[in-house]
Design a protein around this motif. Structure first.
Motif, PDB file in Angstrom:
ATOM      1  N   ASP A 228       0.795  -1.224   0.000  1.00  0.00           N
ATOM      2  CA  ASP A 228       0.000   0.000   0.000  1.00  0.00           C
ATOM      3  C   ASP A 228       0.828   1.275   0.000  1.00  0.00           C
ATOM      4  OD1 ASP A 228      -2.299  -1.423  -0.045  1.00  0.00           O
ATOM      5  OD2 ASP A 228      -2.907  -1.020   2.027  1.00  0.00           O
ATOM      6  N   TYR A 229       2.119   1.194   0.375  1.00  0.00           N
ATOM      7  CA  TYR A 229       2.862   2.430   0.587  1.00  0.00           C
ATOM      8  C   TYR A 229       3.414   3.069  -0.689  1.00  0.00           C
ATOM      9  CZ  TYR A 229       6.719  -1.066   1.043  1.00  0.00           C
ATOM     10  OH  TYR A 229       7.597  -2.108   0.863  1.00  0.00           O
ATOM     11  N   TYR A 230       3.256   2.426  -1.845  1.00  0.00           N
ATOM     12  CA  TYR A 230       3.865   2.963  -3.061  1.00  0.00           C
ATOM     13  C   TYR A 230       3.119   4.180  -3.608  1.00  0.00           C
ATOM     14  CZ  TYR A 230       6.996  -1.049  -3.451  1.00  0.00           C
ATOM     15  OH  TYR A 230       7.975  -1.979  -3.226  1.00  0.00           O
ATOM     16  N   ASN A 231       3.884   5.114  -4.182  1.00  0.00           N
ATOM     17  CA  ASN A 231       3.340   6.246  -4.944  1.00  0.00           C
ATOM     18  C   ASN A 231       4.406   6.668  -5.953  1.00  0.00           C
ATOM     19  OD1 ASN A 231       5.160   8.053  -3.344  1.00  0.00           O
ATOM     20  ND2 ASN A 231       3.682   7.616  -1.711  1.00  0.00           N
ATOM     21  N   HIS A 232       4.017   7.476  -6.898  1.00  0.00           N
ATOM     22  CA  HIS A 232       4.917   7.855  -7.997  1.00  0.00           C
ATOM     23  C   HIS A 232       5.497   6.599  -8.669  1.00  0.00           C
ATOM     24  CE1 HIS A 232       4.676  12.178  -7.890  1.00  0.00           C
ATOM     25  NE2 HIS A 232       4.874  12.185  -6.576  1.00  0.00           N
ATOM     26  N   THR A 233       6.808   6.503  -8.791  1.00  0.00           N
ATOM     27  CA  THR A 233       7.433   5.446  -9.583  1.00  0.00           C
ATOM     28  C   THR A 233       7.239   4.060  -8.965  1.00  0.00           C
ATOM     29  OG1 THR A 233       9.139   7.053 -10.193  1.00  0.00           O
ATOM     30  CG2 THR A 233       9.568   4.728 -10.709  1.00  0.00           C
ATOM     31  N   ALA A 234       6.795   3.117  -9.794  1.00  0.00           N
ATOM     32  CA  ALA A 234       6.765   1.694  -9.429  1.00  0.00           C
ATOM     33  C   ALA A 234       7.433   0.936 -10.566  1.00  0.00           C
ATOM     34  CB  ALA A 234       5.338   1.208  -9.226  1.00  0.00           C
ATOM     35  N   PHE A 235       8.152  -0.143 -10.245  1.00  0.00           N
ATOM     36  CA  PHE A 235       8.835  -0.877 -11.316  1.00  0.00           C
ATOM     37  C   PHE A 235       9.014  -2.342 -10.948  1.00  0.00           C
ATOM     38  CE2 PHE A 235      12.269   0.470  -8.526  1.00  0.00           C
ATOM     39  CZ  PHE A 235      13.148  -0.607  -8.509  1.00  0.00           C
ATOM     40  N   GLU A 236       9.167  -3.151 -11.964  1.00  0.00           N
ATOM     41  CA  GLU A 236       9.504  -4.556 -11.811  1.00  0.00           C
ATOM     42  C   GLU A 236      10.525  -4.936 -12.873  1.00  0.00           C
ATOM     43  OE1 GLU A 236       6.136  -7.151 -11.865  1.00  0.00           O
ATOM     44  OE2 GLU A 236       5.380  -6.465  -9.917  1.00  0.00           O
ATOM     45  N   ILE A 237      11.427  -5.841 -12.519  1.00  0.00           N
ATOM     46  CA  ILE A 237      12.382  -6.399 -13.478  1.00  0.00           C
ATOM     47  C   ILE A 237      12.044  -7.873 -13.632  1.00  0.00           C
ATOM     48  CG2 ILE A 237      14.813  -6.839 -13.992  1.00  0.00           C
ATOM     49  CD1 ILE A 237      15.483  -4.454 -12.163  1.00  0.00           C
ATOM     50  N   MET A 238      11.890  -8.309 -14.880  1.00  0.00           N
ATOM     51  CA  MET A 238      11.437  -9.667 -15.156  1.00  0.00           C
ATOM     52  C   MET A 238      12.461 -10.414 -16.000  1.00  0.00           C
ATOM     53  SD  MET A 238       7.544  -8.632 -16.145  1.00  0.00           S
ATOM     54  CE  MET A 238       6.535  -7.627 -15.032  1.00  0.00           C
ATOM     55  N   SER A 239      12.419 -11.731 -15.895  1.00  0.00           N
ATOM     56  CA  SER A 239      13.262 -12.579 -16.737  1.00  0.00           C
ATOM     57  C   SER A 239      12.459 -13.041 -17.943  1.00  0.00           C
ATOM     58  CB  SER A 239      13.746 -13.799 -15.957  1.00  0.00           C
ATOM     59  OG  SER A 239      14.402 -14.711 -16.827  1.00  0.00           O
ATOM     60  N   GLU A 240      13.063 -12.903 -19.114  1.00  0.00           N
ATOM     61  CA  GLU A 240      12.444 -13.404 -20.339  1.00  0.00           C
ATOM     62  C   GLU A 240      13.180 -14.636 -20.860  1.00  0.00           C
ATOM     63  OE1 GLU A 240      10.243  -9.847 -22.570  1.00  0.00           O
ATOM     64  OE2 GLU A 240      12.430  -9.644 -22.696  1.00  0.00           O
ATOM     65  N   ALA A 241      13.984 -15.246 -19.988  1.00  0.00           N
ATOM     66  CA  ALA A 241      14.750 -16.427 -20.389  1.00  0.00           C
ATOM     67  C   ALA A 241      13.806 -17.599 -20.654  1.00  0.00           C
ATOM     68  CB  ALA A 241      15.750 -16.804 -19.303  1.00  0.00           C
ATOM     69  N   GLU A 242      14.102 -18.345 -21.694  1.00  0.00           N
ATOM     70  CA  GLU A 242      13.273 -19.494 -22.053  1.00  0.00           C
ATOM     71  C   GLU A 242      13.305 -20.528 -20.934  1.00  0.00           C
ATOM     72  OE1 GLU A 242      12.920 -22.849 -25.639  1.00  0.00           O
ATOM     73  OE2 GLU A 242      14.344 -21.185 -25.783  1.00  0.00           O
ATOM     74  N   GLY A 243      12.120 -21.000 -20.559  1.00  0.00           N
ATOM     75  CA  GLY A 243      12.024 -22.027 -19.537  1.00  0.00           C
ATOM     76  C   GLY A 243      12.145 -21.524 -18.114  1.00  0.00           C
ATOM     77  N   PHE A 244      12.107 -20.189 -17.923  1.00  0.00           N
ATOM     78  CA  PHE A 244      12.264 -19.660 -16.568  1.00  0.00           C
ATOM     79  C   PHE A 244      11.062 -19.994 -15.693  1.00  0.00           C
ATOM     80  CE2 PHE A 244      11.778 -16.227 -13.406  1.00  0.00           C
ATOM     81  CZ  PHE A 244      12.949 -16.408 -12.713  1.00  0.00           C
TER      82      PHE A 244
END
Length: 426
Positions: A261-277
Motif C-alpha cells: 500500500d505504501y507505493y506512490n509515484h514510480t513503481a517498477f519490476e524487473i522480469m526474466s524473459e529467459a526461455e524455460g524460466f
C-alpha cells in the motif's frame, strides 16, 4: 522418524552456499560503487509495524504473515518484507538528522511469508534490497533502477525486461481510486471475495489480483496515467528521461501497481524473459514510498527502494546457463606419518593459516595412501608430507599435484615458500 526441514524452507548446502557468497560479494561491490551502506535489522518486529507500514488491505498482512504472541503478551511478526523494517530504524535512530542526505542503505535478509510453496517462491526467502530516504529527486528513482539492473548485468543476465509505471501523488491517486470504484462496482458480485473487500479498502489492489486477472473489466479499467496531475506527469517524464540517458530500455505498464500500500509515484519490476524460466517471471520490484516515514512516526521524508529475491536470481542464472565461478580447490593438504609428525602438524597448520594459506589435514587416522586420496578429493594444489625422515632433517616434502614436482623445504621457511608458490599460481 526422521525430522525434515519445514515445508517452504530449504537447506543451502556448502556447494550451493559458495554460489550464494559469490553473488552476494558481487552485489556488495555494486552497492559500494553506488555509495550504499549496509544495515542489519531484527528477524522479527512488532506486528503493528507491518500493519501500518505495509497496509491492512494487502495479502501480506491479511494472509501471509507469521505472527505470534510472546510471553509478555506482545504481538510480534517474522519480517515479511524489507522496507518497513529499514524505515523503522531510520526513524528510531533519527538517521533523518544525519548531515549526509539522502541516506542510502542496502540489506541482505530472510523474509517469511505463509503462502503456497513453489519453485522460486518459498515461505522463508532470501532477499537483497536497497532503500534511499531523504530525496524527492526523480534522478534517485533512476539510480535505484540502474543499481538493480547493474547487479543483474554484471552477473551475466541478458534476458531482462524492465517495466515501469507511475502511481502519482495523493491527489492523482485519489482521483484514480474514485474512477476504479465507479468502474468495478457494477461487477462487484462477479469478483472473488478478496476483490470485493479491496473495492472498499483499496481498489488499486484489484488490478493485482491473480484470481480475477482475466475478467473483462480488468482490460477496460481506468489507467492511472490518465489521472496524473501536472506535477506527477512531469516527475514520471523525468524518470523516463534519466533511464534513457543511461541506456536502460523499459516498458510502461499502467496496470503495474505492486503488492504493497505504501507505493506512490514510480513503481517498477524487473522480469526474466529467459526461455524455460517459469510462469512467475518477476525477479525484483520496488518503487517510491513518500509518506511511509511519516506513517511510522518520523518527519516528512521521501523514500524509494526495491527488493530482489536471491532464489529467483539463481533460477535466472540457471535458465540462461550462466555458470557461477566457484573455486573449491584446497591450497594445501598436510599428510603426516607417525605420532611425532602428527603432533608437529598442529603448529604447521596454525602457522600457515595465520599467513593466509588455506590448509587442511586428515583427522580419521588414515594410512598415507588414504590421506593422498583425501587430498585428491579436495583438489589440493599442493600436498605437504611430513614423516620420520623429514622430522629428523627439520624439513617437509612439498608436492605440486598438477605437475608432480617435489621439493624438500625447511620447516622454518615453509610459510614464506608456500606463499610464494601460491601467489605465482594466482
Amino acid at each position: 522418524m526422521s525430522i525434515k526441514a519445514p515445508r517452504g524452507t530449504a537447506d543451502i548446502l556448502p556447494e550451493e552456499a559458495a554460489k550464494w557468497q559469490f553473488i552476494e560479494e558481487n552485489i556488495k561491490d555494486v552497492c559500494r560503487r553506488y555509495h550504499f551502506e549496509e544495515i542489519r535489522t531484527p528477524l522479527f518486529e512488532h506486528t503493528e509495524l507491518f500493519q501500518r507500514g505495509v497496509g491492512d488491505s494487502t495479502d501480506i498482512v491479511q494472509k501471509e504473515m507469521y505472527t505470534f504472541e510472546d510471553k509478555g503478551g506482545r504481538s510480534l511478526t517474522l519480517r515479511p518484507e524489507g522496507t518497513a523494517s529499514v524505515v523503522r530504524p531510520f526513524v528510531e535512530h533519527k538517521l533523518h538528522g544525519s548531515p549526509n542526505q539522502p541516506v542510502k542503505l542496502y540489506y541482505f535478509a530472510q523474509m517469511f511469508r505463509y503462502e503456497r510453496p513453489q519453485k522460486g517462491r518459498m515461505r522463508q526467502l532470501n532477499q537483497f534490497g536497497v532503500e534511499i530516504m531523504g530525496s524527492a529527486d526523480p534522478a534517485v528513482d533512476a539510480e535505484v533502477i540502474d543499481l538493480a539492473m547493474t547487479c543483474y548485468r554484471e552477473l551475466g543476465l541478458t534476458s531482462l525486461k524492465l517495466v515501469i509505471n507511475s502511481l502519482g501523488d495523493k491527489e492523482s491517486s485519489y482521483r484514480h481510486r474514485q474512477a476504479l470504484v465507479d468502474h468495478f462496482t457494477p461487477h462487484k458480485d462477479e469478483f472473488c471475495s478478496d476483490c470485493q473487500t479491496r473495492l472498499v479498502q483499496n481498489p488499486l489492489r484489484i488490478l493485482d489480483c491473480k484470481t480475477d486477472q482475466d475478467h473483462p473489466a480488468m482490460k477496460t479499467a481506468p489507467s492511472i496515467l490518465d489521472y496524473l496531475n501536472e506535477d506527477s506527469s512531469q516527475y514520471f517524464e523525468k524518470v523516463k528521461s534519466y533511464l534513457t540517458l543511461m541506456g536502460i530500455d523499459y516498458e510502461v505498464d499502467p496496470n503495474l501497481v505492486r503488492g504493497l500500500d505504501y507505493y506512490n509515484h514510480t513503481a517498477f519490476e524487473i522480469m526474466s524473459e529467459a526461455e524455460g524460466f517459469g510462469a512467475i517471471t518477476t525477479l525484483a520490484g520496488g518503487g517510491r514510498y513518500n509518506g511511509l516515514v511519516e506513517e511510522l512516526g518520523g518527519p516528512e521524508t521521501p523514500g524509494i527502494g526495491f527488493g530482489m529475491g536471491l532464489e529467483r536470481l539463481l533460477m535466472a542464472l540457471e535458465a540462461e546457463k550462466i555458470n557461477i565461478p566457484v573455486d573449491s580447490d584446497l591450497d594445501c593438504f598436510l599428510v603426516t606419518v607417525g605420532d611425532e609428525a602428527e603432533k608437529v602438524s598442529v603448529q604447521i597448520l596454525h602457522d600457515l593459516r595465520k599467513r593466509g594459506i588455506q590448509i587442511d589435514r586428515d583427522y580419521q587416522g588414515r594410512k598415507i595412501k588414504a590421506q593422498f586420496k583425501a587430498a585428491d578429493r579436495y583438489h589440493a594444489k599442493y600436498v605437504l608430507v611430513l614423516g620420520e625422515t623429514e622430522m629428523e632433517r627439520g624439513t617437509i616434502n612439498v608436492k605440486e599435484m598438477a605437475t608432480g614436482d617435489q621439493e624438500e623445504v625447511s620447516l622454518a621457511e615453509l610459510a614464506e615458500f608456500m606463499n610464494g608458490k601460491l601467489l605465482r599460481r594466482k
